[in-house]
Design a protein around this motif. Sequence first.
Motif, PDB file in Angstrom:
ATOM      1  N   UNK A  15       8.257 -12.245  17.061  1.00 50.61           N
ATOM      2  CA  UNK A  15       7.014 -11.883  17.748  1.00 50.61           C
ATOM      3  C   UNK A  15       5.782 -12.454  17.057  1.00 50.61           C
ATOM      4  N   UNK A  16       4.756 -12.681  17.877  1.00 43.26           N
ATOM      5  CA  UNK A  16       3.399 -12.911  17.394  1.00 43.26           C
ATOM      6  C   UNK A  16       2.556 -11.802  17.999  1.00 43.26           C
ATOM      7  N   UNK A  17       1.887 -11.033  17.150  1.00 41.87           N
ATOM      8  CA  UNK A  17       1.165  -9.834  17.579  1.00 41.87           C
ATOM      9  C   UNK A  17      -0.336 -10.061  17.492  1.00 41.87           C
ATOM     10  N   UNK A  18      -1.047  -9.657  18.544  1.00 44.36           N
ATOM     11  CA  UNK A  18      -2.509  -9.743  18.575  1.00 44.36           C
ATOM     12  C   UNK A  18      -3.055  -8.375  18.964  1.00 44.36           C
ATOM     13  N   UNK A  19      -3.911  -7.822  18.128  1.00 51.18           N
ATOM     14  CA  UNK A  19      -4.491  -6.502  18.377  1.00 51.18           C
ATOM     15  C   UNK A  19      -5.988  -6.615  18.582  1.00 51.18           C
ATOM     16  N   UNK A  20      -6.456  -6.140  19.746  1.00 53.05           N
ATOM     17  CA  UNK A  20      -7.899  -6.068  19.969  1.00 53.05           C
ATOM     18  C   UNK A  20      -8.506  -4.946  19.140  1.00 53.05           C
ATOM     19  N   UNK A  21      -7.714  -3.903  18.870  1.00 52.04           N
ATOM     20  CA  UNK A  21      -8.161  -2.815  17.997  1.00 52.04           C
ATOM     21  C   UNK A  21      -8.231  -3.326  16.569  1.00 52.04           C
ATOM     22  N   UNK A  22      -9.322  -3.059  15.892  1.00 53.42           N
ATOM     23  CA  UNK A  22      -9.576  -3.638  14.582  1.00 53.42           C
ATOM     24  C   UNK A  22      -8.792  -2.950  13.466  1.00 53.42           C
ATOM     25  N   UNK A  23      -8.676  -3.642  12.343  1.00 56.36           N
ATOM     26  CA  UNK A  23      -7.877  -3.158  11.220  1.00 56.36           C
ATOM     27  C   UNK A  23      -8.425  -1.878  10.596  1.00 56.36           C
ATOM     28  N   UNK A  24      -9.737  -1.628  10.694  1.00 55.07           N
ATOM     29  CA  UNK A  24     -10.274  -0.413  10.087  1.00 55.07           C
ATOM     30  C   UNK A  24      -9.879   0.831  10.882  1.00 55.07           C
ATOM     31  N   UNK A  25      -9.399   0.641  12.092  1.00 55.84           N
ATOM     32  CA  UNK A  25      -8.971   1.715  12.966  1.00 55.84           C
ATOM     33  C   UNK A  25      -7.482   1.967  12.697  1.00 55.84           C
ATOM     34  N   UNK A  26      -7.065   3.235  12.613  1.00 60.28           N
ATOM     35  CA  UNK A  26      -5.663   3.536  12.295  1.00 60.28           C
ATOM     36  C   UNK A  26      -4.705   2.823  13.241  1.00 60.28           C
ATOM     37  N   UNK A  27      -5.032   2.789  14.512  1.00 58.76           N
ATOM     38  CA  UNK A  27      -4.212   2.111  15.520  1.00 58.76           C
ATOM     39  C   UNK A  27      -4.100   0.620  15.211  1.00 58.76           C
ATOM     40  N   UNK A  28      -5.225  -0.011  14.885  1.00 62.16           N
ATOM     41  CA  UNK A  28      -5.211  -1.438  14.575  1.00 62.16           C
ATOM     42  C   UNK A  28      -4.516  -1.753  13.271  1.00 62.16           C
ATOM     43  N   UNK A  29      -4.618  -0.861  12.286  1.00 65.04           N
ATOM     44  CA  UNK A  29      -3.967  -1.080  10.996  1.00 65.04           C
ATOM     45  C   UNK A  29      -2.450  -1.181  11.167  1.00 65.04           C
ATOM     46  N   UNK A  30      -1.894  -0.334  12.015  1.00 68.59           N
ATOM     47  CA  UNK A  30      -0.467  -0.439  12.309  1.00 68.59           C
ATOM     48  C   UNK A  30      -0.153  -1.684  13.103  1.00 68.59           C
ATOM     49  N   UNK A  31      -0.915  -1.917  14.174  1.00 59.99           N
ATOM     50  CA  UNK A  31      -0.641  -3.040  15.073  1.00 59.99           C
ATOM     51  C   UNK A  31      -0.663  -4.386  14.363  1.00 59.99           C
ATOM     52  N   UNK A  32      -1.685  -4.596  13.536  1.00 58.41           N
ATOM     53  CA  UNK A  32      -1.961  -5.930  13.001  1.00 58.41           C
ATOM     54  C   UNK A  32      -1.646  -6.086  11.524  1.00 58.41           C
ATOM     55  N   UNK A  33      -1.075  -5.056  10.902  1.00 59.68           N
ATOM     56  CA  UNK A  33      -0.720  -5.196   9.491  1.00 59.68           C
ATOM     57  C   UNK A  33       0.661  -4.613   9.217  1.00 59.68           C
ATOM     58  N   UNK A  34       0.762  -3.302   9.168  1.00 64.77           N
ATOM     59  CA  UNK A  34       2.022  -2.715   8.695  1.00 64.77           C
ATOM     60  C   UNK A  34       3.200  -2.964   9.627  1.00 64.77           C
ATOM     61  N   UNK A  35       2.991  -2.918  10.960  1.00 66.86           N
ATOM     62  CA  UNK A  35       4.110  -3.096  11.885  1.00 66.86           C
ATOM     63  C   UNK A  35       4.656  -4.528  11.858  1.00 66.86           C
TER      64      UNK A  35
END
Length: 525
Positions: free
Chosen positions: A214-234
Amino acid sequence: MTAPTVAAPPARFNFARHLIERNAARAAKTALIDDQGRLSYGELADAVARFGAALRQLGLRREERVLLLAHDSSDWVVAFLGALHAGVVPVAINTLLPAKDIAYMLGDSRAQAAIVSGALLPTLQEAMAQGGHEVQHLIVSRGSALPAGARAFDALVKAAQPAAPADTHADEPAFWLYSSGSTGAPKGTVHSQANLYWTAELYGRGVLQLRESDTVFSAAKLFFAYGLGNALSFPLSVGASVVLMAERPTPQACFHRMTQHQPTVFCGAPTGYGGMLASPDLPAKSAVALRLCSSAGEALPQDIGERWTRHFGVEIIDGIGSTEMLHIFLSNVPGQVRYGTTGFPVPGYAVELRGEDGQPVATNPDGSSEIGDLYIQGPSAALMYWNNRSKSRDTFQGGWTKSGDKYLRNADGTYTYAGRNDDMLKVSGIYVSPFEVEATLVQHPAVLEAAVIGKEDSDGLTKTKAYVVLKPGQQASSADLQAFVKERLAPYKYPRFIEFLDELPKTATGKIQRFRLREREKAAG
């Protein structure tokens, strides 16, 4: 959903080390793609170890805080993981905050260092000038000019020699995220090293089924808990690639990344999906490579989900999470989406609906329930709110976390959002969910967005009022919209008052700020 078999992390656990070791065989593969280039997994591991060492060389000690005020980029990821690697605690904050809020967070966290994007440096300097707390070290990412005493992020990383990770405990404070809430001062939500592991395994791998390809793109930013999972830890937990975007997630900015980098997974919020569907620049299905999308932040209206799926042929996996639980705990499931609901409890989490007496709400013969307050039990709950014992006790109740949301359980086991505790309305003695009225209004072909609050009528009784944003070039009267809702909901639920706005007040992460609308109403008398 069937509960996955997920082994608990060892007692001695460092999440940054965990990611480096998990991706050791992928050194040449692209990990991060940002506005300035790419970083391989090998380069990422090296930079993380170097930055962790650099923080120690600056004199930062275990569990001391470092403020992270930066636009999404590979530097953000290196800074966050580098701090975890060193046992230093990154405090990731909203890049759109005014200086006075940043000043509060600096003082509240007592951050010894600040990492800031060059473009955000003036705002940080304004915050620091307000006094109350002195930052010892200023580190600037991608800035053209450095103030006296500041260090360039790139130079700091290159000059340091990689060091071994700190021998942290799985339950050790690892990072903070500030929970804004609807009222009051922001609360520093303290998370452990293990919490990132749990959300990545239970949701990223277990529900979204992210994979290395997969290649993942998150509109939600990394400072947001949702974005931190989407674009980093997951994605980094499975060896996938990540597209990072510094600018605000306008429809055009998102479309550019979708067509240029061909992400297979896109993560957004309902307002963003609605804006993209309304855009004349919406790309064709053939122009993108999407296989899955996710949504959180607030409940996804059924109409938006269905229209997105019709256009792109992919599902939006809607779920609800919170800063306090780090990520999503109720979610739809790929291949089993029920638009209009928030799906099922995520395996590994338990949920409970409680009435005003604190007891579980009654279950009807068909398995459904009445509206109740949502409580969650799961391994990713935050440790506490920093310096706020009263709020910590109210939210973190033994093994349960109080979400502040109201839900009802459907006969098929899914859950339907019924608003925030402070958003619920009682009309003629009956609870009315603002979201239900909003979800109906946005089905009207002329309506782009809607937000519903309570307004007292001339008799002092609460009635529903809708604030509505129309689509460009569209027209509709209050009477048209009222009739539209009456045809679809119980008569007492239709909005007695309607006001048209050019835009709704929102947080940086796209959530509608209904409390701002209530303040507006109060000011209007």
